[in-house]
Design an enzyme around this catalytic site. Structure first.
Site: not given
Length: 409
Positions: A227, A268, A311, A337
């Site tokens: 993160g 990770e 986001y 669209c």
């Protein structure tokens, strides 16, 4: 990408306009040299006896990228059986694949067991069934540390109401399952969110994990997830990996000394490794003057890069056809669209029809979240390494779109 003259300098001074001429537009381009830089930076930041970098491949699953990251020495984190299958085809040994599903049918977990990968479970019913079915196979358990961390609520996955992980307060129940089945717990895992700026959030989560680890004497590793925030704008803030590495290494080394043996520290990274390596090149189809807004419409949309719409993510945009032009204010929009706005009220060097724009930080969660919405075709992908460009995914064709459809009339 070098922002001054528009060349991929780390890749060997390759002109992206030439890539568009060669491979077409829109086009995803990844710089392997940047991935390598990020990997080495992360490895150098943590001073522990045993360290493992496990690429979170959901960020970008192209098999050539996976093979390159494997060559760097990384293992891989997968969240679906399909990612597991791709990782195996990329050459990862099953023992170097950690499968971390969420809310899947138990049959998928059984399939992962059959492939021989490591298993990381995040709910007690699955642990109970796994212990009854495979008591001889060790598992990892994903913890929910009750920490709110991440760029926004959609990317914060370690808070008390998140669907991910087992509340750390429920670990006595897990202990009971382990004792009743004889199953070994080989690892503890957490992932609190994406775009985490404050090292203290990682350290708080580490305290939760390390305190729990004291109750389980047979662990082999502790997985701290990832993160880490990367910069999206000039002078943008980012996670201070070096500061975090110093503080967390000290904490981890103290824990291992008290634990009686060194465990493996695992991270990770997904976005940290590949976000800055990616550029998305699009071509301007129209410059449209509205009542109060000037729109630059490009040959792409939320079908190719949905992060700004999903986001509210910021992607810096450069006009690489006119980098020194006078700046004007534009809304950069797509051809779908829907309201697919890449940027609003953005100052960009003057844009003309046919100009090529670059959306930066397009390596993570961009192609991997793409779709065929509006029956649009997905773009090609190119990898640059040491001055050479390689086509690593062909542009889709209408035949690809129709391949699995069945005409019953």
């Amino acid at each position: 990408m070098d922002y001054k003259n528009g060349h991929f300098l780390l890749g060997g001074a390759i002109n992206p306009l030439k890539l568009v001429e060669k491979y077409g537009s829109p086009l995803y381009v990844y710089e392997a040299d940047i991935i390598e830089r990020q990997y080495n930076r992360l490895k150098a930041a943590f001073q522990v006896e045993k360290l493992k970098i496990s690429y979170a491949c959901k960020a970008l699953t192209n098999i050539s990228v996976l093979k390159f990251i494997k060559q760097l020495g990384s293992t891989v984190d997968c969240v679906s059986i399909q990612e597991v299958q791709i990782a195996i085809r990329a050459g990862f040994e099953p023992v170097n694949i950690l499968y971390t599903p969420s809310g899947v049918n138990f049959s998928e977990i059984e399939e992962a067991v059959g492939l021989g990968v490591r298993i990381n479970l995040d709910n007690i019913p699955a642990i109970e069934r796994f212990g009854e079915t495979y008591p001889h196979i060790p598992i990892c358990v994903r913890i929910n540390p009750h920490i709110m961390a991440g760029g926004n609520l959609k990317t914060s996955v370690g808070h008390i109401d998140s669907k991910f992980g087992i509340s750390y307060t429920q670990m006595p129940l897990v202990q009971g399952v382990l004792e009743s089945t004889g199953m070994k717990l080989e690892g503890l895992h957490m992932h609190t969110g994406s775009d985490i700026l404050n090292p203290e959030a990682f350290l708080a989560g580490a305290d939760v994990l390390l305190n729990l680890a004291k109750e389980f004497p047979d662990l082999d590793y502790i997985d701290f997830g990832s993160g880490f925030k990367v910069p999206y704008k000039p002078n943008d803030l980012e996670t201070n990996i070096e500061e975090l590495g110093e503080k967390l290494s000290a904490k981890f080394n103290t824990f291992c000394a008290e634990y009686g043996r060194p465990l493996t520290m695992v991270f990770e990274p997904g976005k940290f490794l590949v976000s800055e390596a990616g550029s998305f090149l699009v071509t301007v189809n129209v410059v449209k003057h509205g009542a109060t807004t000037v729109f630059a419409g490009v040959d792409s949309g939320l079908n190719h890069l949905i992060r700004p719409m999903f986001y509210d993510s910021y992607h810096r945009i450069s006009n690489i056809s006119n980098p020194e032009g006078k700046k004007q204010t534009y809304n950069v929009v797509g051809y779908i669209c829907e309201t697919d706005t890449f940027a609003s009220n953005r100052e960009i060097p003057e844009i003309a029809i046919g100009d090529v724009l670059c959306l930066h930080n397009a390596g993570a969660y961009c192609y991997s979240m793409s779709s065929n919405y509006n029956s649009r075709l997905r773009p090609a992908e190119v990898l640059i390494y040491q001055g050479k460009d390689y086509l690593i995914r062909e542009r889709e064709t209408i035949e690809d779109l129709l391949k699995h459809q069945i005409d019953v009339f």
